[in-house]
Design a protein around this motif. Sequence first.
Motif, mmCIF file in Angstrom:
data_model
loop_
_atom_site.group_PDB
_atom_site.id
_atom_site.type_symbol
_atom_site.label_atom_id
_atom_site.label_comp_id
_atom_site.label_asym_id
_atom_site.label_seq_id
_atom_site.Cartn_x
_atom_site.Cartn_y
_atom_site.Cartn_z
ATOM 1 N N LEU A 241 0.839 -1.191 0.000
ATOM 2 C CA LEU A 241 0.000 0.000 0.000
ATOM 3 C C LEU A 241 0.878 1.246 0.000
ATOM 4 O O LEU A 241 1.962 1.258 0.592
ATOM 5 N N LYS A 242 0.374 2.304 -0.643
ATOM 6 C CA LYS A 242 1.100 3.569 -0.695
ATOM 7 C C LYS A 242 0.137 4.725 -0.442
ATOM 8 O O LYS A 242 -1.069 4.610 -0.664
ATOM 9 N N ILE A 243 0.691 5.840 0.021
ATOM 10 C CA ILE A 243 -0.096 7.061 0.174
ATOM 11 C C ILE A 243 0.166 7.962 -1.030
ATOM 12 O O ILE A 243 1.318 8.175 -1.416
ATOM 13 N N PHE A 244 -0.921 8.494 -1.589
ATOM 14 C CA PHE A 244 -0.843 9.400 -2.728
ATOM 15 C C PHE A 244 -1.429 10.754 -2.331
ATOM 16 O O PHE A 244 -2.234 10.857 -1.404
ATOM 17 N N ASN B 95 7.180 6.393 0.249
ATOM 18 C CA ASN B 95 6.590 5.111 -0.136
ATOM 19 C C ASN B 95 7.687 4.152 -0.592
ATOM 20 O O ASN B 95 8.803 4.570 -0.921
ATOM 21 N N SER B 96 7.352 2.877 -0.641
ATOM 22 C CA SER B 96 8.331 1.885 -1.083
ATOM 23 C C SER B 96 7.612 0.702 -1.715
ATOM 24 O O SER B 96 6.458 0.400 -1.375
ATOM 25 N N ASP B 97 8.301 0.043 -2.614
ATOM 26 C CA ASP B 97 7.774 -1.204 -3.176
ATOM 27 C C ASP B 97 7.955 -2.360 -2.209
ATOM 28 O O ASP B 97 7.398 -3.447 -2.429
ATOM 29 N N ASN B 98 8.726 -2.152 -1.139
ATOM 30 C CA ASN B 98 9.078 -3.249 -0.233
ATOM 31 C C ASN B 98 8.356 -3.212 1.110
ATOM 32 O O ASN B 98 8.514 -4.105 1.918
ATOM 33 N N TYR B 99 7.598 -2.151 1.380
ATOM 34 C CA TYR B 99 6.788 -2.103 2.599
ATOM 35 C C TYR B 99 5.589 -1.201 2.341
ATOM 36 O O TYR B 99 5.542 -0.475 1.346
ATOM 37 N N SER B 100 4.612 -1.274 3.226
ATOM 38 C CA SER B 100 3.380 -0.514 3.044
ATOM 39 C C SER B 100 3.413 0.797 3.822
ATOM 40 O O SER B 100 3.957 0.872 4.926
ATOM 41 N N VAL B 101 2.814 1.821 3.237
ATOM 42 C CA VAL B 101 2.590 3.125 3.875
ATOM 43 C C VAL B 101 1.124 3.454 3.624
ATOM 44 O O VAL B 101 0.686 3.503 2.473
ATOM 45 N N ALA B 102 0.337 3.682 4.690
ATOM 46 C CA ALA B 102 -1.113 3.796 4.492
ATOM 47 C C ALA B 102 -1.750 4.643 5.585
ATOM 48 O O ALA B 102 -1.121 5.022 6.570
ATOM 49 N N HIS B 103 -3.047 4.936 5.396
ATOM 50 C CA HIS B 103 -3.934 5.545 6.390
ATOM 51 C C HIS B 103 -3.454 6.928 6.854
ATOM 52 O O HIS B 103 -3.110 7.138 8.007
ATOM 53 N N PRO B 104 -3.477 7.915 5.955
ATOM 54 C CA PRO B 104 -2.984 9.260 6.289
ATOM 55 C C PRO B 104 -3.938 10.017 7.221
ATOM 56 O O PRO B 104 -5.157 9.824 7.192
#
Length: 645
Positions: free
Chosen positions: A257-260, A278-287
Amino acid sequence: MIKKITILIAILLFTIGNVNAQEKLVVKANEKYKSYSFSPAIDIYTKVIEKGFVSADLLDKLANSYYYNADYKQAAEIYQRLVSEYESDVTAEQYFRYAQTLRTLGDYELSNSILKKFYDISSTGENASLSKDKVASFEDIKENTDKFKISKFQYNTIHNEFAPSFYNEGLLFSSDRDTGNLAKNRHTWNSRDFLDLYKVNADSTSLNKVVKLDKNINTRYHESTSAVTRDGSTMYFTRNNYKEGKKVEDSEGVVRLKIFRADFIDGMWTNITELPFNSDNYSVAHPALSRDEKTLYFASDMPGTYGLSDIYRTTINDDDTFSTPENLGGNINTDSRETFPYVSDEGVLYFSSDGHLGLGGLDVFATKIANNTLTGSIVNVGAPVNSNMDDFTFIFDSENRNGYFASNRKEGVGEDDIYAVVENEPLVLDCIQEITGTVRDKISNEILVGASIKVIDENNEEISSTIMSSNGVYNITLDCNKGNFVRAVVEGYVPSEKYLAKSNGEPQVVDFYLERDKVTAGMGDDLAKLLQLSTIYFDLNKFDIRPDAEIEIQKVIVAMEKFSSLKIKVNSHTDSRGKDAYNLWLSQKRAEATVNYMVSKGIDATRLQGEGFGETRLVNKCENGVPCTIKEHQLNRRSEFIIIE
């Protein structure tokens, strides 16, 4: 004989082949487990166990898969089997998750006994203090029961609705009600359709239709949790990692997951860009945005994370760049899940967790952000917001005292539903404010070392106290959720205090200037010495008041204003250089200049006298003919303030 050997070899080969087949299934299941595809993992682990291939690790992964898929009944059964069959291998984390699962099912008695085992194991380990805090906070959950009243959101369906966020006069939320995707595009975490973002005016009957956001935002993959600036011009939202219309997997096959970020221009969301961390190797979410919209909070499992997911924050710079993400630390984050942050206008961080002690599943917790720090206690918001199921994505309007959250509790319309919430009574949250300052004599400005500083509440009860240190500065903390008095007390002085209203916890400097409760002085005493003033000096052959002397004379004036019966005689002196007659004249001019200055500042002339003594009262050896330095001569060019009444 040969036939028997052949049969044995066949049995052996079959057994080896069967073992290898089960090992391959376990490897496949572990891959699904690591990629958060818990439904397929459950199917494979179950089949392997049914064939008689069991281990502590296998049971743990199966129980966790049920747990993270919110199938708590099955999770409890597998955790129970793990505890009974592999007791010596059970970790503190597994006991804690088992206890949480039992709470979800309402079996509080067994949950408490399992929780005790968790504490017994972890109290000797690295997380001893954290474990004790979890157990100690168990009874505190009851204190926040019924702080809120909840009701069902009118736009729930049989599908999933969750992740509400304030948007203009209404809400954005996430749902899988109308994705139109085929089975191959379903979300492998829970085997449901992918999610899209929708908007609705939640408070007006004029708009009774849920509207799907435009195609620039919604794609054939996931779009969920969002945060929009107050002016509606910028939105941060969560989306699956994909490029050029194709999903991007990490090395383990996980679509992260990524934040946009998107800008609202001419009625459309555009300029959609992903955030730099953001990364292809871990998730970043829920801003989630802070009140001033200069800090972005989010959840991630990036390197350095304590558990399965942690809450982080980053500063949004004026040029729209971002600082390096900061983990909120071990007071917030645990070895389990912390996710779905939200920051109210009052500076309260709400988040969901199954790592802090709760009522079961994910619970909503709150803590005060004081002076940009998060060191206060973590408060479970209690029932009815929290239940024995998953409760998450809590948002709150501090002005109107209402908000929304989502839950998968059984009474819902669909699997996840949104609920409206209204505050009955405020939560009690820690707010620690640091107060520093000095305590001085009002007249002499002398630092009163050893002064006692007390914090007094609005009921005039002493909460805490400290003694001012030898460096002349005191430091004390208070509860900034309510008003307090800070009081300075020194023997021989009139106490002084300042009222501090409740605040956001920003440090404050409070200096005190105390008045003597009485002047212990007699006829002939030098008031300058009693007040510990600097000596009033004059330049060579001059009688005008120097700027440094003016400051000290002002202190004498304050004392005479305070004590109206005080009368002073100004004795002025010279050094030994020059003729005696000249020095006597010069000293008299100095005395008159001092008296005249004080009269010009409002002191009645009848309370003042002045006399010059020339060089007749030297304070050192510097008589006529004795060689002295410039500094030594300076000591004799002075005025004194002698009490005559």
